[in-house]
Design a protein around this motif. Structure first.
Motif, PDB file in Angstrom:
ATOM      1  N   LEU B 179       0.821  -1.202   0.000  1.00 58.15           N
ATOM      2  CA  LEU B 179       0.000   0.000   0.000  1.00 58.15           C
ATOM      3  C   LEU B 179       0.865   1.266   0.000  1.00 58.15           C
ATOM      4  CD1 LEU B 179      -2.973   0.907   0.251  1.00 58.15           C
ATOM      5  CD2 LEU B 179      -2.627   0.959   2.726  1.00 58.15           C
ATOM      6  N   LEU B 180       1.792   1.303   0.922  1.00 58.14           N
ATOM      7  CA  LEU B 180       2.618   2.500   1.064  1.00 58.14           C
ATOM      8  C   LEU B 180       3.445   2.744  -0.186  1.00 58.14           C
ATOM      9  CD1 LEU B 180       3.732   2.050   4.767  1.00 58.14           C
ATOM     10  CD2 LEU B 180       2.398   3.939   3.842  1.00 58.14           C
ATOM     11  N   ASN B 181       4.036   1.681  -0.699  1.00 58.82           N
ATOM     12  CA  ASN B 181       4.865   1.854  -1.885  1.00 58.82           C
ATOM     13  C   ASN B 181       4.039   2.317  -3.081  1.00 58.82           C
ATOM     14  OD1 ASN B 181       7.795   1.243  -1.664  1.00 58.82           O
ATOM     15  ND2 ASN B 181       6.975  -0.515  -0.549  1.00 58.82           N
ATOM     16  N   THR B 182       2.863   1.738  -3.193  1.00 58.55           N
ATOM     17  CA  THR B 182       2.003   2.136  -4.307  1.00 58.55           C
ATOM     18  C   THR B 182       1.745   3.637  -4.294  1.00 58.55           C
ATOM     19  OG1 THR B 182       0.893   0.030  -3.968  1.00 58.55           O
ATOM     20  CG2 THR B 182      -0.146   1.607  -5.491  1.00 58.55           C
ATOM     21  N   SER B 204      -6.340   1.336   4.545  1.00 61.93           N
ATOM     22  CA  SER B 204      -5.544   0.541   5.479  1.00 61.93           C
ATOM     23  C   SER B 204      -6.405  -0.189   6.510  1.00 61.93           C
ATOM     24  CB  SER B 204      -4.540   1.434   6.202  1.00 61.93           C
ATOM     25  OG  SER B 204      -5.227   2.417   6.946  1.00 61.93           O
ATOM     26  N   GLU B 205      -7.707  -0.033   6.395  1.00 58.26           N
ATOM     27  CA  GLU B 205      -8.650  -0.852   7.158  1.00 58.26           C
ATOM     28  C   GLU B 205      -8.311  -1.030   8.632  1.00 58.26           C
ATOM     29  OE1 GLU B 205      -8.676  -4.456   5.068  1.00 58.26           O
ATOM     30  OE2 GLU B 205      -9.088  -3.470   3.161  1.00 58.26           O
ATOM     31  N   GLY B 206      -8.441   0.019   9.359  1.00 58.70           N
ATOM     32  CA  GLY B 206      -8.307  -0.131  10.801  1.00 58.70           C
ATOM     33  C   GLY B 206      -6.887  -0.016  11.310  1.00 58.70           C
ATOM     34  N   PHE B 207      -5.925   0.049  10.397  1.00 59.15           N
ATOM     35  CA  PHE B 207      -4.555   0.217  10.870  1.00 59.15           C
ATOM     36  C   PHE B 207      -4.080   1.647  10.683  1.00 59.15           C
ATOM     37  CE2 PHE B 207      -4.957  -4.296  10.225  1.00 59.15           C
ATOM     38  CZ  PHE B 207      -4.404  -4.781  11.398  1.00 59.15           C
ATOM     39  N   GLY B 208      -5.064   2.520  10.697  1.00 56.08           N
ATOM     40  CA  GLY B 208      -4.761   3.930  10.474  1.00 56.08           C
ATOM     41  C   GLY B 208      -3.723   4.488  11.427  1.00 56.08           C
ATOM     42  N   SER B 209      -3.774   4.030  12.654  1.00 58.01           N
ATOM     43  CA  SER B 209      -2.838   4.626  13.621  1.00 58.01           C
ATOM     44  C   SER B 209      -1.405   4.237  13.285  1.00 58.01           C
ATOM     45  CB  SER B 209      -3.193   4.185  15.037  1.00 58.01           C
ATOM     46  OG  SER B 209      -2.840   2.830  15.226  1.00 58.01           O
ATOM     47  N   ILE B 210      -1.243   3.008  12.835  1.00 59.40           N
ATOM     48  CA  ILE B 210       0.107   2.605  12.435  1.00 59.40           C
ATOM     49  C   ILE B 210       0.564   3.400  11.224  1.00 59.40           C
ATOM     50  CG2 ILE B 210       1.516   0.706  11.573  1.00 59.40           C
ATOM     51  CD1 ILE B 210      -0.090  -1.185  13.177  1.00 59.40           C
ATOM     52  N   VAL B 211      -0.350   3.568  10.297  1.00 59.85           N
ATOM     53  CA  VAL B 211      -0.002   4.358   9.116  1.00 59.85           C
ATOM     54  C   VAL B 211       0.436   5.760   9.530  1.00 59.85           C
ATOM     55  CG1 VAL B 211      -0.908   5.413   7.022  1.00 59.85           C
ATOM     56  CG2 VAL B 211      -1.493   3.053   7.578  1.00 59.85           C
ATOM     57  N   SER B 212      -0.311   6.324  10.453  1.00 61.47           N
ATOM     58  CA  SER B 212       0.076   7.654  10.943  1.00 61.47           C
ATOM     59  C   SER B 212       1.495   7.649  11.477  1.00 61.47           C
ATOM     60  CB  SER B 212      -0.875   8.087  12.066  1.00 61.47           C
ATOM     61  OG  SER B 212      -2.072   8.569  11.518  1.00 61.47           O
TER      62      SER B 212
END
Lengths: 340, 340
Positions: B179-182, B204-212
């Motif tokens: 996802l991130l690379n895309t 990111s389906e619920g992993f928003g905090s990690i993405v942040s």
DNA sequence: TGTTAGCACTCGATTCATTGGAGTGCTAAT
DNA sequence: ATTAGCACTCCAATGAATCGAGTGCTAACA
């Protein structure tokens, strides 16, 4: 030969205290008033003559007051120094604020030390008693480059680009990853010997040259991490102390501090033992250009086996109490910050 | 008002040359013999009076010789300097030998510059006109820690540990990687705006905090890379030039060189334009403590959009020819080493 | 008209002698 | 054992004297 009785000790202490403050040779009259011994200057003079004969103090020239000799300083820091408590709050705040990255933190610590003491501060990067491979990863960056990431005990991350002559397939990289981790995880650098290397190569089916490259990279990365760096700050503070000699001497001193070769050696010394604080006076530093200086160092320990040193260089007549307590405080702070 | 004719120019040049060599104010008699003009000292005196009136030279006090003013130096470096060729062989060898790592290389370059010129050398780490994300990778280190690796244009590798409250599954990491690379590959830092971030989070389906956390880490890593560092070497060389003032002044100068705040600004100046060499004389440096110094800088360029500066600080009466040619040489060497 | 010789003058740097004071060591008195 | 007193030493500061490099100006010269 005279004996170092209570009174002589008191007088010696008074002389050193006074000299630390003023930087001027101190005379008998000063001591006579300064102490609560109620002795006349003449008596002090007699005692001072004895102290000089015993080698604790020295006269820069006839008809000047006395200043402490190296031997005098040594006695002072060993037995007569009074510990002083240090205000720690602002330091703690300052350190926490900047503690985002190790290198950064150490640099901040160095500056803080220098600013607090008005001497020159030195801080080494951590050294490792054990250097175990915790984790290892290869990643393809583009057709001709592979990125190797190595995580060492203590979460030290090293990375290294490896150039390949031929493109390497994704699956191969995956395989190598597993292979390398299987064999190397948990091993100390010293345990990665020819035997292990042979075994890995045997299993790598024709990709031996890449494995070699990678192992080279690992070795290089780890050994590079072994290079102790020394941060310095406040070197220009040395210019404030005229007793360090005006031009030539200070110049050499500053050069040594910039060059860092000698002081790195100095900082490595005794790094392993668990004495809290080390004090080197004058020639005890074994650095020629520091013969008029004193060096105080302390060992900090981040986790088991990961330790470094913090230290202060200043004129012999530095405020030892303050320096020692400052070092102790900072060392504790470092510990605490890292524990979190 | 007099006119700056051929003869005056020659005399001015002679004065400057002589002063660069000796560091002493130069008198009319000296010039009379020094030049091939065959003029008596009296004539020279008249001309010198004119030159002073025009502002090219200055008298430290009545009854002393003349020294060049900033305006004089400026004329000299702009029009009268003769370029000098430099022996390059040993430099090249030295640089290649140490060129294993960028930081190391730059430090070596700094030392080399200082050693070659006997002045103080400054070298900045590279800055980036464009800061594109080339590649991005998350890896699980242990249950609570993820290692984020970010490769920026120019193969600059940054890594950042991210702590997670809950263990993250392998598959999730894999997904996030893709996802991130895309989304981020090929983007410049400035292009990563709220819009992009929202899109990633949505997917990111619920992993928003990690993405942040990860995006924070990226931002931090990249912006950190933006911090220009300046290496210095040979600062103690400044103590060799008595005209820089004996105690107070040199002390402030050395402090500025250690503190690096001001000189970082100085080095950033004009870093973008393509003038080959910049010379700042006296107050042109805009650094108070360098008012008696000159600074010569050159821009090096590693690849398109990745550039930094190398520079020399010395007394105004520095050997400009040598400094300029040394800088040019080193710059070329840096280019070549990197091209390989 | 441009160049030069000559001279008086200026002013920092160096040297030298003088002075003052802080400190000592010694002796004699308490 | 302590102390008052005194002669002595020596550094640091002060200031006068001197030296010399360099200037500006004037007058003479080509």
């Amino acid at each position: 030969m005279a004996y170092l009785d209570e009174r002589k000790l008191k007088i010696l202490q008074a002389i050193i205290r006074n000299y630390l403050e003023t930087g001027e040779p101190v005379g008998s009259r000063t001591i006579s008033k300064f102490t609560d011994l109620n002795l006349s200057s003449a008596t002090i003079r007699n005692e001072m003559a004895d102290l000089e004969e015993m080698g604790y103090i020295v006269q820069p020239h006839t008809s000047a007051g006395r200043i402490p000799s190296d031997k005098g300083y040594r006695l002072y820091v060993d037995t007569m120094m009074e510990t002083r408590e240090q205000e720690v709050d602002e330091m703690k705040a300052l350190l926490l604020e900047k503690a985002d990255k190790m290198e950064n933190l150490l640099e901040q610590v160095t500056k803080l030390l220098a600013a607090n003491t008005n001497y020159t501060a030195m801080v080494t990067t951590p050294m490792y008693r054990s250097r175990k491979v915790k984790f290892l990863q290869l990643t393809e960056v583009d057709d001709t480059q592979i990125l190797a990431i190595i995580v060492i005990e203590g979460n030290i991350v090293k990375n290294k680009m490896i150039a390949t002559s031929v493109p390497v397939e994704k699956e191969v990289i995956l395989k190598l990853n597993i292979l390398l981790n299987t064999y190397l995880q948990g091993l100390d650098l010293s345990e990665i010997n020819l035997d292990v290397i042979q075994q890995i190569k045997m299993q790598s089916e024709g990709f031996g040259s890449i494995v070699s490259d990678i192992l080279d990279a690992i070795a290089q990365a780890i050994s590079e991490e072994d290079k102790v760096q020394v941060y310095t700050s406040g070197t220009t503070n040395m210019l404030k102390y005229p007793e360090l000699g005006d031009n030539q001497n200070v110049s050499q001193l500053l050069y040594a501090l910039e060059e860092k070769k000698e002081i790195t050696e100095l900082m490595k010394k005794d790094a392993g033992d668990n004495t809290e604080i080390q004090v080197y006076i004058g020639n005890e530093t074994t650095v020629e250009s520091m013969k008029d200086c004193s060096v105080v160092t302390a060992t900090y320990e981040l986790t088991d086996g990961v330790y470094g040193k913090i230290g202060i260089v200043g004129p012999k007549r530095m405020d030892y109490e303050k320096v020692v307590s400052t070092l102790k405080t900072i060392r504790t702070q470092l510990d605490e910050i890292y524990k979190k």
